[in-house]
Design a protein around this motif. Structure first.
Motif, PDB file in Angstrom:
ATOM      1  N   THR A 143       0.834  -1.202   0.000  1.00  0.00           N
ATOM      2  CA  THR A 143       0.000   0.000   0.000  1.00  0.00           C
ATOM      3  C   THR A 143       0.870   1.255   0.000  1.00  0.00           C
ATOM      4  O   THR A 143       0.564   2.249  -0.656  1.00  0.00           O
TER       5      THR A 143
ATOM      6  N   ASP B 208      -6.285  -1.546  -4.637  1.00  0.00           N
ATOM      7  CA  ASP B 208      -5.641  -2.020  -3.415  1.00  0.00           C
ATOM      8  C   ASP B 208      -6.584  -2.948  -2.657  1.00  0.00           C
ATOM      9  O   ASP B 208      -7.450  -2.497  -1.937  1.00  0.00           O
ATOM     10  N   GLU B 209      -6.394  -4.216  -2.819  1.00  0.00           N
ATOM     11  CA  GLU B 209      -7.223  -5.240  -2.184  1.00  0.00           C
ATOM     12  C   GLU B 209      -8.702  -4.978  -2.432  1.00  0.00           C
ATOM     13  O   GLU B 209      -9.540  -5.196  -1.554  1.00  0.00           O
TER      14      GLU B 209
HETATM   15 MG    MG Z   1      -2.085  -2.837   2.210  1.00  0.00          MG
END
Ligand code: MG
Ligand code: ADP
Length: 571
Positions: free
Chosen positions: A374, A495-496
């Protein structure tokens, strides 16, 4: 600091002048009133001329009406001035907070910002209104009353002159005590607000751990600490006020006794005695006002200091002087020797990282959580600036682009989708505020939302967010994707985005996402390796940096970390 405070009066100069002048006239009228009474008793009464008495009374009536009107003006316009200043400050604060970068929010409790915007600004507004007006007028009335009293009867005036410093000393001393009391009270209410904020925004966590009792106890402790501080402050206040009251009555009593003796010995007329006692009361008013101000001033100024402290925090990510506006980037991204850490004390998260992503490529990042995936993605839109090395897009350092134009070129879909209070349509349109209805519907269609929107009671107008319909994770995720279709950035970061979804929902969302990723440079952080099978390249990120790199098949063949992770997940 005072200069800065008065700076806020500038746009409201005229209001201030009208308010101040009215207050000044009211004060002058009050100063003249005892003389009128004295003349009334000493000169008018002995004449026994009723017509004259009525005439004078009518005259007085008009003066009262004028004074009442001016009182109204002072109360209304004075508070209006305070509210205006408070509003300006609130604007400044909100705008300033909006400009802050991520690091600021990492380190600032929301509750504390709320305290600034509510309590502190209220106190400042009160001070802004009462401060200068009361101060100057109090001093003027005080000096004026003294002067007249000396002129009327020096002996009595001396009594007052000796008593007043005692009174002022008493007030000043009490004031130090009051300040301490207010200070601890303000500290405690900020804590209470922060707790409420935490417990409310984290209520789902609280309840899932059934830690309600723990939270209640924690809150009770802080709340009672605040209660103690506030009651303590009021106790000091009551003590101070009653002492001052007592002292004032005592002064009147002494003036009465000495005045009586002076009247018996024919050195003072009845009218003069009455006038004098009235002046003592005129004199008390400014003393009371100043003592109130002594309370208000430190409170307001302490609030103002906290306000300016917050206002002086410079965002750490700013546009450099010659920063360029960028439009339609291709999306070649390179990291050169990038070193970055969140806090100086914590050491760096990324160490001399090198990375190249070609325009149009889909690159996946996998690896243990906390490895820095991240973080890598947060550096591209400059949510934080690198400590060393550089990040370039299309060969240009991101620090040489304006923050706004850079972020226009990058879209981010995260696991948590934030919905604003408002309609579904408004939430989609957040991706591009000027989007037309057709564009919004088009985006919704591409995000595979149409089916579920049809089932909603009010369709696009359904209220969502804090006070509206609760949407499932997959539905929220589709709103985020629709926002991206509207924003249409050349660079996309996922992101995810699908990590929290069940496999069935994930399949639909995957479809929408691959549509979205078409013809864009896409960075995918994924937890489930199955979702990144089709990525052009996969990078395995660990605390050491990028340890493996290649296509899905290449990495499996290599039989390293990725192959191991894959085996574990397949089982
Ligand atoms: Mg992350
Ligand atoms: P990943 O996405 O790979 O799980 P992150 O990039 O979120 O990892 O985090 C990398 C490291 O940086 C972790 O040790 C994490 O604790 C730390 N970190 C992440 N965000 C912050 C932040 N806002 N402030 C301080 N440290 C952070």
């Amino acid at each position: 600091m005072i200069r800065r405070f008065f700076g806020y009066y500038k746009p409201h100069r005229r209001l201030f002048v009208v308010d101040f002048t009215s207050a000044l006239i009211v004060a002058l009228l009050e100063l003249a009133f005892p003389i009128a009474v004295q003349e009334f008793i000493d000169r008018l009464l002995p004449k026994e001329n009723w017509n004259l008495i009525i005439l004078v009374s009518i005259g007085l009536l008009f003066v009262y009406i004028l004074s009442t009107f001016l009182q109204y003006v002072v109360t209304y316009l004075g508070h209006k001035l305070g509210v205006n200043i408070e509003t300006d400050m609130r604007q400044d604060l909100f705008f300033h907070v909006q400009r802050q970068s991520f690091r600021f929010f990492d380190n600032t409790k929301t509750g504390h910002i709320m305290s600034r915007i509510t309590n502190d600004l209220f106190d400042i507004g009160e001070l802004a209104h009462h401060g200068p007006e009361d101060f100057f007028i109090a001093i003027m009335t005080f000096v004026g009353a003294f002067w007249i009293m000396f002129y009327q009867n020096a002996q009595l005036a001396w009594i007052i002159l000796i008593a007043v410093p005692v009174l002022i000393f008493l007030i000043a001393y009490s004031n130090i005590k009051m300040n301490k009391a207010w200070h601890s009270m303000y500290h405690d209410i900020a804590e209470v607000n922060a707790r409420v904020e935490d417990a409310v925004s984290g209520v789902r966590v609280v309840q899932s751990f059934t830690n309600e009792k723990f939270e209640m106890e924690r809150f009770t402790k802080d709340n009672y600490s605040f209660r103690k501080a506030k009651i303590g402050a009021y106790k000091v206040m009551a003590f101070v006020h009653s002492n001052i009251y007592m002292m004032m009555r005592l002064i009147v009593l002494i003036v009465l006794v000495v005045g009586a003796w002076l009247t018996y010995t024919d050195r003072l007329s009845t009218g003069e005695l009455v006038g004098f006692v009235l002046y003592v009361n005129v004199l008390f008013k400014p003393i009371e006002k100043i003592s109130a101000l002594l309370e208000l001033y430190p409170k307001g100024m302490a609030g103002f200091k906290r306000f300016t402290d917050l206002l002086d925090v410079e965002p750490d990510v700013v546009n450099h002087e010659n920063a360029r506006e960028v439009t339609s980037l291709k999306g070649d991204i390179t990291f050169e020797d990038v070193t970055f850490g969140y806090e100086k004390t914590q050491g760096s998260v990324l160490n001399e990282l090198d990375l190249t992503i070609n325009a149009g490529e889909t690159v996946a990042f996998v690896g243990p959580s906390g490895a820095g995936k991240t973080t890598i993605c947060s550096l591209i839109p400059r949510f934080y600036d690198v400590d060393g090395g550089s990040i370039k897009i299309d060969g240009l350092d991101v620090r040489e682009m304006t923050k706004e134009s850079l972020r226009h070129q990058i879209g981010i879909v995260q696991q948590d989708v934030f919905l604003f209070t408002g309609s579904l349509k408004e939430n989609i349109a957040y991706g591009r505020l000027d989007a037309s209805d057709e564009e919004i519907e088009e985006a919704a269609r591409k995000a595979h939302m149409v089916e579920f929107i049809k089932e909603l009671p009010d369709g696009y107008e359904t209220q969502v967010g804090e006070r509206g319909l609760k949407l499932s994770g997959g539905q929220k995720q589709r709103i985020a994707i629709a926002r991206m279709f509207l924003k249409n950035p050349p660079i996309l970061i996922l992101d995810e985005a699908t990590s929290a979804l069940d496999t069935e929902t994930e399949t639909i969302i995957q479809k929408a996402l691959s549509e979205l990723a078409k013809e864009r440079t896409t960075l995918i952080i994924a937890h489930r390796l199955a979702t990144i099978k089709n990525a052009d390249r996969i990078m395995v990120v660990t605390k050491e940096g990028i340890e493996e790199e290649g296509s899905h098949e290449e990495l499996l063949k290599r039989d390293g970390i990725f192959a191991h992770l894959h085996k574990v997940q397949m089982r």
